[in-house]
Each structure stands twice: as C-alpha cells, then as structure tokens.
Enzyme design. Structure first.
Site, PDB file in Angstrom:
ATOM      1  CB  CYS A  45       2.491  -2.097  -8.442  1.00  0.00           C
ATOM      2  SG  CYS A  45       3.147  -3.733  -8.067  1.00  0.00           S
ATOM      3  CG  ASP A  55      10.157  -2.628   6.168  1.00  0.00           C
ATOM      4  OD1 ASP A  55      10.961  -1.988   6.863  1.00  0.00           O
ATOM      5  OD2 ASP A  55       9.667  -3.711   6.518  1.00  0.00           O
ATOM      6  CB  CYS A  66      -1.022  -0.013   1.139  1.00  0.00           C
ATOM      7  SG  CYS A  66      -0.349   0.148   2.779  1.00  0.00           S
ATOM      8  CB  THR A  67       0.148   4.850  -0.099  1.00  0.00           C
ATOM      9  OG1 THR A  67      -0.778   4.720  -1.178  1.00  0.00           O
ATOM     10  CG2 THR A  67       0.948   6.133  -0.268  1.00  0.00           C
ATOM     11  N   GLY A  68       1.700   3.775   2.268  1.00  0.00           N
ATOM     12  CA  GLY A  68       2.631   4.112   3.344  1.00  0.00           C
ATOM     13  C   GLY A  68       3.060   2.971   4.231  1.00  0.00           C
ATOM     14  CG  ASN A  69       4.617  -1.267   5.125  1.00  0.00           C
ATOM     15  OD1 ASN A  69       5.712  -1.482   5.617  1.00  0.00           O
ATOM     16  ND2 ASN A  69       3.691  -2.197   5.093  1.00  0.00           N
ATOM     17  CB  SER A  70       1.191   3.422   8.136  1.00  0.00           C
ATOM     18  OG  SER A  70       0.070   3.930   7.437  1.00  0.00           O
ATOM     19  CB  THR A 107       9.672  -2.552  10.433  1.00  0.00           C
ATOM     20  OG1 THR A 107       9.906  -3.553   9.434  1.00  0.00           O
ATOM     21  CG2 THR A 107      10.343  -2.959  11.739  1.00  0.00           C
ATOM     22  CG  ASP A 126      -5.329   5.435   4.336  1.00  0.00           C
ATOM     23  OD1 ASP A 126      -5.247   4.822   5.433  1.00  0.00           O
ATOM     24  OD2 ASP A 126      -4.453   6.223   3.941  1.00  0.00           O
ATOM     25  CB  CYS A 172      -4.420   1.927  -1.616  1.00  0.00           C
ATOM     26  SG  CYS A 172      -2.643   2.217  -1.760  1.00  0.00           S
ATOM     27  CB  SER A 201       3.367  -5.537   4.608  1.00  0.00           C
ATOM     28  OG  SER A 201       3.976  -5.044   5.777  1.00  0.00           O
ATOM     29  NE  ARG A 224      -4.880   1.388   2.967  1.00  0.00           N
ATOM     30  CZ  ARG A 224      -4.921   2.308   2.029  1.00  0.00           C
ATOM     31  NH1 ARG A 224      -5.922   2.329   1.166  1.00  0.00           N
ATOM     32  NH2 ARG A 224      -3.973   3.208   1.919  1.00  0.00           N
ATOM     33  CB  SER A 225       0.426  -3.180   3.649  1.00  0.00           C
ATOM     34  OG  SER A 225       1.051  -2.073   4.256  1.00  0.00           O
TER      35      SER A 225
END
Length: 137
Positions: free
Chosen positions: A88, A64, A9-13, A62, A104, A81, A35, A15-16
C-alpha cells in the site's frame, strides 16, 4: 457527507470486488465506494456467482490497478490481504487505514463445492465486516 472508501487487495478480482459490492448495497448514501488492486487480475467469475447468490450483481464492476489519483480524497483504505497491506502506498493526510486479513478464495483447492464453499465463507465474512462498518458510522 459521504465517506470515500477504497478496498484494496492484490489482484482486485475477488475480495475487494465483493467488499465493493456489499458496501454499495449496505451503505448507499453513506459511502462512495471503490476497489482496486496492486495488479489487475480480472473479475473472478466465482466471486460474481457467490455475490449473485447473496442478491448482489457485481458483474459490471471492473478490475483496476491502484493509482495515486484513486487515493485523492479517500477517507478510508481497507486492505484485504497482507500483500496489499505491505505494498500500500503512502496514504494522503487524513486517510485512515484498516487491515482485514482475509484468505484468498481464488487459492482454494479441492472439489468444485469445496472451492465454492471457501468463496462463500469469505463472502460472508466480508458482509459481516461491512455491516459492522456501517453500524459504526
């Protein structure tokens, strides 16, 4: 043989991170799970909280940034997202791509409870999709 799955996903914060947590819990022995994000925004504490409510601790995961090395040997990339789908990179031969367009939860507005409700809604949708993925293998 385990399948290597990468959630993107965009920020790996949020959803992922939640998807990684569920896939590790629901697919042990089936998946090697990772992720990453197009960017790294840090682990969202609300994602940690709602996953804890579901009995899964993601607090040590983490945030990443995606690298080409992460894609090596990956069997399946799941984008969560539209931004991640659009950005990608070209996937290695034999790697499948699936897109789960999820809202999100970090962008949710309203009261604290309304925001947490959105996090729980997205968490539950991810859990459902991971369970389906496991049952299809």
């Amino acid at each position: 043989m385990k399948k290597k799955i990468l959630f993107l996903c965009t920020g790996n914060s949020c959803r992922s991170q939640m998807a990684e947590g569920f896939a590790k819990r629901l697919g042990p022995g089936i998946f090697d799970v990772y992720s990453a994000g197009i960017e790294a925004h840090g682990l969202n504490p609300r994602a940690v909280q709602v996953m804890s409510e579901a009995g899964i601790d993601i607090s040590k995961q983490t945030s990443d940034v995606l690298t080409k090395e992460m894609l090596n040997g990956t069997d399946l990339v799941i984008t969560l997202c539209g931004d991640a789908k659009d950005k990608c990179p070209i996937l290695p031969a034999g790697c499948q791509h699936v897109h789960w367009g999820l809202q999100d939860p970090a962008r949710a507005t309203g009261s604290k409870e309304e925001v947490m409700s959105k996090f729980r809604e997205v968490r539950d949708e991810i859990a459902f999709r991971i369970q389906k993925l496991v049952s299809e293998l």
